[in-house]
Motif scaffolding. Sequence first.
Motif, short mmCIF file in Angstrom:
data_model
loop_
_atom_site.label_atom_id
_atom_site.label_comp_id
_atom_site.label_asym_id
_atom_site.label_seq_id
_atom_site.Cartn_x
_atom_site.Cartn_y
_atom_site.Cartn_z
N ASP A 4 0.82 -1.21 0.00
CA ASP A 4 0.00 0.00 0.00
C ASP A 4 0.86 1.26 0.00
OD1 ASP A 4 -2.28 -1.53 -0.03
OD2 ASP A 4 -2.58 -1.42 2.14
N LEU A 5 2.08 1.18 0.50
CA LEU A 5 2.95 2.35 0.54
C LEU A 5 3.26 2.87 -0.86
CD1 LEU A 5 5.50 1.32 3.30
CD2 LEU A 5 3.62 2.94 3.49
N ASP A 6 3.26 2.00 -1.83
CA ASP A 6 3.57 2.41 -3.20
C ASP A 6 2.49 3.31 -3.79
OD1 ASP A 6 5.98 1.05 -3.17
OD2 ASP A 6 5.07 -0.81 -3.91
N GLU A 7 1.29 3.32 -3.21
CA GLU A 7 0.22 4.18 -3.68
C GLU A 7 0.45 5.63 -3.30
OE1 GLU A 7 -3.58 2.70 -2.49
OE2 GLU A 7 -3.10 0.65 -3.10
#
Length: 73
Positions: A4-7
Amino acid sequence: DPDDLDEFEPAYRIRAPYSVWKGLLLGSVDPVEAILKRRLRVDGDVQPILERMRYKDIAARVLARLETRFIDE
């Protein structure tokens, strides 16, 4: 979830081993020293982080008041 951090598109992302994060929370690891010795991996521009380190004592006081349970204790 790490995926989710890549979002998000943060200005920087800091990663470190568990032992370094624990040391930061306990006050036994100096954040500036950890960055300079590459114990903290910074993705992004380090300069703004270093400029804000003059406030590290405030952050340390806030972190010291957080209830924290370490998985190895």
